[in-house]
Design a protein around this motif. Structure first.
Motif, PDB file in Angstrom:
ATOM      1  N   ALA A   1      -4.548 -27.367 -39.975  1.00 48.17           N
ATOM      2  CA  ALA A   1      -5.607 -28.355 -40.144  1.00 48.17           C
ATOM      3  C   ALA A   1      -5.023 -29.764 -40.125  1.00 48.17           C
ATOM      4  CB  ALA A   1      -6.332 -28.123 -41.455  1.00 48.17           C
TER       5      ALA A   1
ATOM      6  N   LEU B   1      -9.953 -28.142 -38.891  1.00 46.76           N
ATOM      7  CA  LEU B   1      -8.971 -27.366 -38.142  1.00 46.76           C
ATOM      8  C   LEU B   1      -8.741 -27.991 -36.773  1.00 46.76           C
ATOM      9  CD1 LEU B   1     -10.193 -23.782 -39.012  1.00 46.76           C
ATOM     10  CD2 LEU B   1      -8.195 -24.969 -39.928  1.00 46.76           C
ATOM     11  N   ILE B   2      -7.524 -27.846 -36.274  1.00 44.70           N
ATOM     12  CA  ILE B   2      -7.270 -28.389 -34.952  1.00 44.70           C
ATOM     13  C   ILE B   2      -7.622 -27.340 -33.892  1.00 44.70           C
ATOM     14  CG2 ILE B   2      -5.398 -29.731 -35.967  1.00 44.70           C
ATOM     15  CD1 ILE B   2      -3.533 -28.192 -34.148  1.00 44.70           C
ATOM     16  N   LYS B   3      -7.914 -27.847 -32.717  1.00 43.34           N
ATOM     17  CA  LYS B   3      -8.312 -26.962 -31.638  1.00 43.34           C
ATOM     18  C   LYS B   3      -7.103 -26.507 -30.835  1.00 43.34           C
ATOM     19  CE  LYS B   3     -12.871 -29.002 -31.325  1.00 43.34           C
ATOM     20  NZ  LYS B   3     -13.780 -29.921 -30.602  1.00 43.34           N
TER      21      LYS B   3
ATOM     22  N   THR C   1      -6.397 -26.641 -27.902  1.00 40.53           N
ATOM     23  CA  THR C   1      -5.973 -27.430 -26.739  1.00 40.53           C
ATOM     24  C   THR C   1      -5.685 -28.890 -27.051  1.00 40.53           C
ATOM     25  OG1 THR C   1      -8.302 -27.783 -26.293  1.00 40.53           O
ATOM     26  CG2 THR C   1      -7.226 -25.995 -25.098  1.00 40.53           C
ATOM     27  N   GLU C   2      -5.786 -29.284 -28.292  1.00 41.25           N
ATOM     28  CA  GLU C   2      -5.548 -30.701 -28.604  1.00 41.25           C
ATOM     29  C   GLU C   2      -4.290 -30.862 -29.450  1.00 41.25           C
ATOM     30  OE1 GLU C   2      -8.912 -32.160 -30.887  1.00 41.25           O
ATOM     31  OE2 GLU C   2      -8.513 -30.769 -32.526  1.00 41.25           O
ATOM     32  N   THR C   3      -3.702 -32.042 -29.406  1.00 44.25           N
ATOM     33  CA  THR C   3      -2.601 -32.339 -30.328  1.00 44.25           C
ATOM     34  C   THR C   3      -3.187 -32.593 -31.711  1.00 44.25           C
ATOM     35  OG1 THR C   3      -2.735 -34.715 -29.951  1.00 44.25           O
ATOM     36  CG2 THR C   3      -1.275 -33.478 -28.496  1.00 44.25           C
ATOM     37  N   ILE C   4      -2.308 -32.562 -32.714  1.00 44.50           N
ATOM     38  CA  ILE C   4      -2.802 -32.842 -34.065  1.00 44.50           C
ATOM     39  C   ILE C   4      -3.317 -34.270 -34.122  1.00 44.50           C
ATOM     40  CG2 ILE C   4      -2.336 -32.450 -36.488  1.00 44.50           C
ATOM     41  CD1 ILE C   4       0.322 -31.427 -35.871  1.00 44.50           C
ATOM     42  N   GLY C   5      -2.620 -35.171 -33.430  1.00 43.60           N
ATOM     43  CA  GLY C   5      -3.036 -36.565 -33.420  1.00 43.60           C
ATOM     44  C   GLY C   5      -4.431 -36.729 -32.852  1.00 43.60           C
TER      45      GLY C   5
ATOM     46  N   GLN D   1       0.914 -40.241 -38.089  1.00 39.81           N
ATOM     47  CA  GLN D   1       1.194 -38.994 -38.790  1.00 39.81           C
ATOM     48  C   GLN D   1       1.975 -39.277 -40.056  1.00 39.81           C
ATOM     49  OE1 GLN D   1       4.015 -35.287 -38.113  1.00 39.81           O
ATOM     50  NE2 GLN D   1       2.523 -35.380 -36.465  1.00 39.81           N
TER      51      GLN D   1
ATOM     52  N   TYR E   1       2.677 -36.579 -42.882  1.00 34.91           N
ATOM     53  CA  TYR E   1       3.498 -35.503 -43.411  1.00 34.91           C
ATOM     54  C   TYR E   1       2.721 -34.208 -43.215  1.00 34.91           C
ATOM     55  CZ  TYR E   1       7.037 -33.489 -46.503  1.00 34.91           C
ATOM     56  OH  TYR E   1       8.092 -32.776 -47.007  1.00 34.91           O
TER      57      TYR E   1
ATOM     58  N   THR F   1      -1.554 -31.148 -41.627  1.00 37.72           N
ATOM     59  CA  THR F   1      -0.837 -32.375 -41.303  1.00 37.72           C
ATOM     60  C   THR F   1      -1.719 -33.553 -41.669  1.00 37.72           C
ATOM     61  OG1 THR F   1       0.355 -31.293 -39.505  1.00 37.72           O
ATOM     62  CG2 THR F   1       0.274 -33.688 -39.476  1.00 37.72           C
TER      63      THR F   1
ATOM     64  N   TYR G   1      -2.764 -37.445 -41.714  1.00 38.07           N
ATOM     65  CA  TYR G   1      -2.643 -38.680 -40.943  1.00 38.07           C
ATOM     66  C   TYR G   1      -3.151 -39.809 -41.803  1.00 38.07           C
ATOM     67  CZ  TYR G   1      -1.128 -36.894 -36.478  1.00 38.07           C
ATOM     68  OH  TYR G   1      -0.379 -36.355 -35.479  1.00 38.07           O
TER      69      TYR G   1
ATOM     70  N   GLN H   1      -8.945 -20.209 -33.715  1.00 33.23           N
ATOM     71  CA  GLN H   1      -7.624 -20.828 -33.627  1.00 33.23           C
ATOM     72  C   GLN H   1      -6.524 -19.828 -33.311  1.00 33.23           C
ATOM     73  OE1 GLN H   1      -5.710 -22.709 -37.038  1.00 33.23           O
ATOM     74  NE2 GLN H   1      -5.987 -24.708 -36.064  1.00 33.23           N
TER      75      GLN H   1
ATOM     76  N   GLN I   1      11.779 -33.444 -44.023  1.00 33.06           N
ATOM     77  CA  GLN I   1      10.812 -33.258 -42.950  1.00 33.06           C
ATOM     78  C   GLN I   1      10.774 -34.496 -42.077  1.00 33.06           C
ATOM     79  OE1 GLN I   1       6.115 -33.079 -42.622  1.00 33.06           O
ATOM     80  NE2 GLN I   1       6.843 -31.353 -43.844  1.00 33.06           N
TER      81      GLN I   1
ATOM     82  N   SER J   1       3.242 -31.436 -31.552  1.00 34.03           N
ATOM     83  CA  SER J   1       2.094 -30.567 -31.288  1.00 34.03           C
ATOM     84  C   SER J   1       1.557 -30.639 -29.866  1.00 34.03           C
ATOM     85  CB  SER J   1       0.970 -30.914 -32.266  1.00 34.03           C
ATOM     86  OG  SER J   1       0.533 -32.240 -32.054  1.00 34.03           O
TER      87      SER J   1
ATOM     88  N   PRO K   1       0.298 -29.529 -26.624  1.00 33.88           N
ATOM     89  CA  PRO K   1      -0.130 -28.152 -26.314  1.00 33.88           C
ATOM     90  C   PRO K   1       0.825 -27.431 -25.352  1.00 33.88           C
ATOM     91  CG  PRO K   1      -1.988 -29.645 -26.203  1.00 33.88           C
ATOM     92  CD  PRO K   1      -0.776 -30.501 -26.389  1.00 33.88           C
TER      93      PRO K   1
ATOM     94  N   ARG L   1       1.058 -21.381 -27.608  1.00 29.15           N
ATOM     95  CA  ARG L   1       0.777 -22.606 -28.330  1.00 29.15           C
ATOM     96  C   ARG L   1       1.549 -22.572 -29.633  1.00 29.15           C
ATOM     97  NH1 ARG L   1      -3.023 -26.929 -29.649  1.00 29.15           N
ATOM     98  NH2 ARG L   1      -1.427 -28.420 -30.270  1.00 29.15           N
TER      99      ARG L   1
END
Lengths: 227, 227
Positions: free
Chosen positions: A18, A52-54, A56-60, A80, A82, A98, A100, B13, B80, B85, B87, B94
């Motif tokens: 997430a 939650l992240i998808k 196909t996407e970056t966390i950013g 970002q 931590y 993660t 942001y 996910q 850390q 991330s 893709p 992934r």
DNA sequence: CCAAAAGTGTTAACGCTACACCCATGT
DNA sequence: ACATGGGTGTAGCGTTAACACTTTTGG
């Protein structure tokens, strides 16, 4: 995937990923953070907006998507922070998050509570309620980073409107660093850094001399010692 | 889990979570990083030592576990770095990876290549080969953080043995910052910071005056401006 | 006695901090 | 005219950077 060990490890892992956003703004000389009120799970508790992240996407990108969902804003300072991974941080599932953090300008923003949440509000960071999950911990971490950022980079610019007075800029610093700064020394430093340019406009507000308005000569992120 | 939206997202996910370690050491005035040579997938390529995290451990614990597997060392400076991330960073699945970085003392360590890898080696960071995945990118990031750490904290101590000379300490700084430092100014700063204490021992090495050996008065991590 | 690294102070430039008064405006 | 925040300079102090010679050892 010819290596059976790796495959076995893959098969075993049962973790969700997430993102949680720490979205700050400064209003009337006070520092605020955006919180949402939860539905369903942990109902009624305040928490950082996240999701939650998808696949196909970056966390950013996920952070940006959520920021936009909550505030309608995009193209802001977003960084970002931590990745928090205590196995018990979410009581319902193993979720690694993660964090942001984002800075947005003085927010007369229409907050549009998505149907996902019961409420959305700006909270003064000085008196936060108890938050869901490990979010108090995350916010503490974010505050430290924010202090650092504002002191050593030009990130403060993200908290201000297009044009602003030097006093407004100073108030942003004072709100985040939580202490008074000397007006003359502050202006000397800002001047030395050289990222501002005067506009011809002034801002008249109340019964006193009007203040010059400034704008940024560049919006690129820079590492610059300021305070 | 009463909210069907969240449940649906959860179900969708399909992401694995890994950790990659940037393990640095300084030897003979040069900065090295630990790399492994891959079996199976991407066979023959060098990469950072890493692996998937387990359902019950934190990412930090995973990093520590892997560090120990590769070097036999524990209880070192470990931090850390960032979570990567993109893709497509792993062509096979992934996989999102949290990078850690570790500093270990001058490494006459028995590297024990685990059966997972074909080889393990210290590489001088100045001439790295092309690495697997996005690992060149990760290393670049780690180098920046290392520079910062060594300049503004007492992290350098992690790169040295129990007892060491001031020249050895200076060489660590020079290797990481990649520039010569003034001996007298360096010693003045180290002295001012006040984290070292003299021992009664000296180190005699070659045909010249022997050097005093120092040790740390405390091993706690501190933020201290050094260079 | 020569080679090699260890060890040691001073000066000049710069940056930071503290501090007080006049200016432009509305009422 | 007065109340309010806007705007400006300087002196003292501490920090940093540049720089060269003496000491201790082995060969």
């Amino acid at each position: 995937m010819s290596n059976p060990t790796v495959q076995a490890e893959h098969a075993k892992q049962n973790i969700k990923l997430a993102v949680d956003n720490c979205i700050f703004t400064v209003k009337d000389g006070k520092l605020f953070i955006l919180l949402i009120k939860m539905k369903s799970k942990l109902q009624g508790m305040w928490a950082l907006p996240g999701g939650l992240i998808k696949d196909t996407e970056t966390i950013g990108a996920a952070a940006q998507r959520i920021l936009k969902q909550e505030t309608g804003l995009s193209d802001n300072y977003l960084e970002q922070l931590y990745t928090f991974s205590q196995p018990n941080r979410d009581p319902f599932a193993r979720v690694i998050s993660t964090a942001y953090f984002a800075l947005i300008p003085d927010a007369n923003i229409e907050l549009k509570p998505s149907p996902k949440y019961d409420d959305v509000r700006w909270y003064p960071v000085k008196k936060l309620p108890e938050l869901a999950y490990d979010h108090n911990h995350i916010v503490k971490y974010a505050k430290q980073r924010l202090e650092w950022k504002i002191s050593y980079t030009n990130a403060a610019w993200s908290l201000l409107p297009e044009k602003f007075t030097l006093t407004e800029l100073q108030k942003v610093y004072e709100a985040i660093l939580n202490k008074k700064l000397d007006k003359r020394n502050f202006r000397k430093k800002i001047d030395k850094v050289g990222l501002l340019k005067e506009t011809k406009q002034t801002k008249l507000e109340g019964a006193h001399r009007p203040a010059k308005l400034y704008e940024f000569s560049s919006k690129k992120k820079k590492i610059v010692e300021i305070i």
